[in-house]
Write a protein that holds these residues in place. Structure first.
Motif, PDB file in Angstrom:
ATOM      1  N   THR A 110       0.861  -1.192   0.000  1.00 25.14           N
ATOM      2  CA  THR A 110       0.000   0.000   0.000  1.00 25.14           C
ATOM      3  C   THR A 110       0.895   1.239   0.000  1.00 25.14           C
ATOM      4  O   THR A 110       1.855   1.302   0.777  1.00 25.14           O
ATOM      5  N   GLY A 111       0.593   2.167  -0.889  1.00 28.43           N
ATOM      6  CA  GLY A 111       1.430   3.357  -1.028  1.00 28.43           C
ATOM      7  C   GLY A 111       1.259   4.321   0.131  1.00 28.43           C
ATOM      8  O   GLY A 111       0.324   4.194   0.938  1.00 28.43           O
ATOM      9  N   SER A 112       2.166   5.301   0.221  1.00 22.08           N
ATOM     10  CA  SER A 112       2.136   6.297   1.297  1.00 22.08           C
ATOM     11  C   SER A 112       0.764   6.948   1.399  1.00 22.08           C
ATOM     12  O   SER A 112       0.134   7.231   0.385  1.00 22.08           O
ATOM     13  N   GLY A 113       0.337   7.158   2.633  1.00 21.87           N
ATOM     14  CA  GLY A 113      -0.936   7.840   2.860  1.00 21.87           C
ATOM     15  C   GLY A 113      -2.151   6.927   2.747  1.00 21.87           C
ATOM     16  O   GLY A 113      -3.284   7.375   2.940  1.00 21.87           O
ATOM     17  N   GLY A 114      -1.942   5.655   2.466  1.00 27.45           N
ATOM     18  CA  GLY A 114      -3.069   4.718   2.318  1.00 27.45           C
ATOM     19  C   GLY A 114      -3.628   4.253   3.661  1.00 27.45           C
ATOM     20  O   GLY A 114      -3.196   4.704   4.723  1.00 27.45           O
ATOM     21  N   THR A 115      -4.607   3.355   3.575  1.00 26.14           N
ATOM     22  CA  THR A 115      -5.257   2.853   4.785  1.00 26.14           C
ATOM     23  C   THR A 115      -5.205   1.321   4.819  1.00 26.14           C
ATOM     24  O   THR A 115      -5.429   0.671   3.807  1.00 26.14           O
ATOM     25  N   VAL A 116      -4.885   0.791   5.990  1.00 29.44           N
ATOM     26  CA  VAL A 116      -4.922  -0.662   6.204  1.00 29.44           C
ATOM     27  C   VAL A 116      -5.945  -0.936   7.307  1.00 29.44           C
ATOM     28  O   VAL A 116      -5.923  -0.282   8.348  1.00 29.44           O
ATOM     29  N   VAL A 117      -6.855  -1.868   7.040  1.00 26.41           N
ATOM     30  CA  VAL A 117      -7.893  -2.186   8.017  1.00 26.41           C
ATOM     31  C   VAL A 117      -7.689  -3.617   8.516  1.00 26.41           C
ATOM     32  O   VAL A 117      -7.535  -4.543   7.713  1.00 26.41           O
ATOM     33  N   VAL A 118      -7.675  -3.797   9.821  1.00 24.10           N
ATOM     34  CA  VAL A 118      -7.624  -5.144  10.394  1.00 24.10           C
ATOM     35  C   VAL A 118      -8.872  -5.310  11.258  1.00 24.10           C
ATOM     36  O   VAL A 118      -9.058  -4.595  12.240  1.00 24.10           O
ATOM     37  N   ALA A 119      -9.735  -6.226  10.863  1.00 24.02           N
ATOM     38  CA  ALA A 119     -10.987  -6.419  11.593  1.00 24.02           C
ATOM     39  C   ALA A 119     -11.176  -7.897  11.889  1.00 24.02           C
ATOM     40  O   ALA A 119     -10.808  -8.758  11.089  1.00 24.02           O
ATOM     41  N   ALA A 120     -11.735  -8.198  13.051  1.00 25.76           N
ATOM     42  CA  ALA A 120     -12.039  -9.595  13.368  1.00 25.76           C
ATOM     43  C   ALA A 120     -13.288  -9.627  14.230  1.00 25.76           C
ATOM     44  O   ALA A 120     -13.537  -8.720  15.029  1.00 25.76           O
ATOM     45  N   ALA A 121     -14.102 -10.656  14.022  1.00 25.52           N
ATOM     46  CA  ALA A 121     -15.331 -10.770  14.813  1.00 25.52           C
ATOM     47  C   ALA A 121     -15.783 -12.224  14.814  1.00 25.52           C
ATOM     48  O   ALA A 121     -15.420 -13.016  13.946  1.00 25.52           O
ATOM     49  N   ARG A 122     -16.572 -12.555  15.810  1.00 27.24           N
ATOM     50  CA  ARG A 122     -17.168 -13.880  15.892  1.00 27.24           C
ATOM     51  C   ARG A 122     -18.406 -13.902  15.000  1.00 27.24           C
ATOM     52  O   ARG A 122     -19.226 -12.991  15.044  1.00 27.24           O
ATOM     53  N   ARG A 123     -18.543 -14.929  14.127  1.00 34.94           N
ATOM     54  CA  ARG A 123     -19.736 -15.091  13.296  1.00 34.94           C
ATOM     55  C   ARG A 123     -20.173 -16.535  13.415  1.00 34.94           C
ATOM     56  O   ARG A 123     -19.478 -17.419  12.917  1.00 34.94           O
ATOM     57  N   ALA A 124     -21.295 -16.755  14.109  1.00 28.27           N
ATOM     58  CA  ALA A 124     -21.811 -18.117  14.345  1.00 28.27           C
ATOM     59  C   ALA A 124     -20.684 -18.994  14.897  1.00 28.27           C
ATOM     60  O   ALA A 124     -20.099 -18.655  15.927  1.00 28.27           O
ATOM     61  N   ALA A 125     -20.324 -20.070  14.193  1.00 34.59           N
ATOM     62  CA  ALA A 125     -19.326 -20.994  14.738  1.00 34.59           C
ATOM     63  C   ALA A 125     -17.915 -20.676  14.250  1.00 34.59           C
ATOM     64  O   ALA A 125     -17.027 -21.527  14.316  1.00 34.59           O
ATOM     65  N   ASP A 126     -17.709 -19.449  13.752  1.00 39.42           N
ATOM     66  CA  ASP A 126     -16.396 -19.094  13.206  1.00 39.42           C
ATOM     67  C   ASP A 126     -15.892 -17.774  13.790  1.00 39.42           C
ATOM     68  O   ASP A 126     -16.681 -16.961  14.269  1.00 39.42           O
ATOM     69  N   VAL A 127     -14.584 -17.603  13.675  1.00 40.92           N
ATOM     70  CA  VAL A 127     -14.026 -16.255  13.836  1.00 40.92           C
ATOM     71  C   VAL A 127     -13.586 -15.811  12.444  1.00 40.92           C
ATOM     72  O   VAL A 127     -12.908 -16.560  11.736  1.00 40.92           O
ATOM     73  N   VAL A 128     -14.033 -14.615  12.048  1.00 42.95           N
ATOM     74  CA  VAL A 128     -13.692 -14.114  10.716  1.00 42.95           C
ATOM     75  C   VAL A 128     -12.726 -12.949  10.871  1.00 42.95           C
ATOM     76  O   VAL A 128     -13.000 -11.988  11.587  1.00 42.95           O
ATOM     77  N   LEU A 129     -11.584 -13.090  10.204  1.00 43.03           N
ATOM     78  CA  LEU A 129     -10.566 -12.037  10.244  1.00 43.03           C
ATOM     79  C   LEU A 129     -10.442 -11.425   8.852  1.00 43.03           C
ATOM     80  O   LEU A 129     -10.358 -12.155   7.863  1.00 43.03           O
ATOM     81  N   GLN A 130     -10.465 -10.094   8.790  1.00 42.32           N
ATOM     82  CA  GLN A 130     -10.293  -9.434   7.498  1.00 42.32           C
ATOM     83  C   GLN A 130      -9.123  -8.475   7.561  1.00 42.32           C
ATOM     84  O   GLN A 130      -8.995  -7.700   8.512  1.00 42.32           O
ATOM     85  N   VAL A 131      -8.268  -8.565   6.547  1.00 40.67           N
ATOM     86  CA  VAL A 131      -7.162  -7.621   6.423  1.00 40.67           C
ATOM     87  C   VAL A 131      -7.330  -6.936   5.076  1.00 40.67           C
ATOM     88  O   VAL A 131      -7.254  -7.580   4.028  1.00 40.67           O
ATOM     89  N   GLY A 132      -7.619  -5.649   5.125  1.00 41.87           N
ATOM     90  CA  GLY A 132      -7.903  -4.923   3.883  1.00 41.87           C
ATOM     91  C   GLY A 132      -6.961  -3.752   3.693  1.00 41.87           C
ATOM     92  O   GLY A 132      -6.351  -3.252   4.644  1.00 41.87           O
ATOM     93  N   ASP A 133      -6.800  -3.329   2.451  1.00 43.69           N
ATOM     94  CA  ASP A 133      -5.983  -2.145   2.175  1.00 43.69           C
ATOM     95  C   ASP A 133      -6.503  -1.450   0.933  1.00 43.69           C
ATOM     96  O   ASP A 133      -7.269  -2.031   0.169  1.00 43.69           O
ATOM     97  N   ASP A 134      -6.095  -0.177   0.754  1.00 38.19           N
ATOM     98  CA  ASP A 134      -6.449   0.510  -0.483  1.00 38.19           C
ATOM     99  C   ASP A 134      -5.186   0.725  -1.316  1.00 38.19           C
ATOM    100  O   ASP A 134      -4.937   1.799  -1.845  1.00 38.19           O
ATOM    101  N   GLY A 135      -4.398  -0.339  -1.393  1.00 39.24           N
ATOM    102  CA  GLY A 135      -3.096  -0.278  -2.070  1.00 39.24           C
ATOM    103  C   GLY A 135      -3.134  -0.694  -3.528  1.00 39.24           C
ATOM    104  O   GLY A 135      -4.117  -0.455  -4.239  1.00 39.24           O
TER     105      GLY A 135
END
Ligand code: ADP
Length: 256
Positions: free
Chosen positions: A165-190
């Motif tokens: 991801t280039g300078s000034g961009g955004t990185v998102v790290v999100a995680a949550a419980r969904r039913a019988a799973d844990v869902v982790l998301q790693v996103g960027d605008d790179g």
């Protein structure tokens, strides 16, 4: 009698086809085992001489910082560092790919894992003026698994997001419980990943054709390690990406 003969012939052919298939599966398994073993042995054998070289380079560095050969020593140290990273990644890939290596199953809090990883990438994110958005909630996000492997899984995804991801961009790290799973998301605008590149993305040594991404150091082993660790934990990993827009990796890990 003709009918019985015919049935017998068909049954024999099916049995032979089954036998051939079984042999093929066995051969493929042997090849896969051989590959894993070869990678493990080679990387193990390379690790020791590499440590000797980098140890000696370090000592040379302490001798005389003004010496004209310093720049050569520094170049060698950088090269050895990169080589050590490849060897370490290969060793890890061999370890997690080995079916005889049992999976540890202790309750691991993915929220804490993500926080540790974020602390580690903090300085490189700051130097690129990236915005780190963290959405981890307040509850523990426990999944049964190997703490070191889960740490590596999150670290590889987050460090890629920061790296691509280039300078000034955004990185998102999100995680949550969904039913019988844990869902982790790693996103960027790179940089994003083309559809063509997404096909080979999780194969060992795969690197993109995008020159901007190739200008970053890398081994092409990170995502194959991610995929193998996810598979060992009976989870799934998906990627959604558009060139120039960004990338999101979604990892789903079962809680039970
Ligand atoms: P490495 O980063 O060491 O090259 P990886 O296996 O981690 O190896 O990634 C493989 C390739 O996938 C990278 O070379 C890069 O081109 C692409 N890639 C991975 N993550 C991202 C991302 N978040 N954004 C854009 N490209 C990515």
């Amino acid at each position: 009698a003709l009918q019985i003969g015919h049935d017998l012939g068909a049954a024999l052919m099916t049995a032979r086809a089954l036998e051939r298939e079984r042999n093929l599966v066995r051969e493929l398994q042997q090849l896969a085992d051989y590959r894993t073993q070869l990678i493990a042995t080679l990387s193990h054998e390379l690790r020791t001489p590499l440590s000797v070289i980098s140890g000696n380079l370090e000592m040379l560095g302490e001798l005389d910082l003004e010496h004209p050969a310093t720049q050569y020593r520094e170049a060698m140290a950088r090269g050895t560092g990169r080589m050590a990273k490849v060897v370490d990644d290969l060793l890890l890939l061999a370890r997690v790919s080995d079916p005889r290596h049992p999976l540890e199953r202790t309750p691991v809090d993915l929220r804490l894992v993500a926080e540790d990883v974020l602390a580690l990438v903090g300085s490189s994110a700051r130097s690129k003026e990236l915005t780190l958005r963290v959405e981890l909630g307040d509850e523990p996000l426990l999944v049964p698994g190997d703490p070191t492997e889960l740490d590596r899984l999150v670290a590889n995804l987050v460090s890629n997001a920061v790296k691509y991801t280039g300078s000034g961009g955004t990185v998102v790290v999100a995680a949550a419980r969904r039913a019988a799973d844990v869902v982790l998301q790693v996103g960027d605008d790179g940089l994003g990943i083309s559809e063509e590149d997404q096909i080979g993305l999780f194969s060992p040594f795969f690197r993109t054709t995008n020159p901007d991404a190739l200008s970053q150091p890398g081994t092409g082993l990170g995502l194959s390690i991610v995929a193998t660790i996810v598979e060992r934990h009976h989870g799934r990993v998906e990627v959604s990406s558009r060139v120039g827009v960004g990338t999101t990796f979604t990892v789903t890990l079962p809680v039970a």
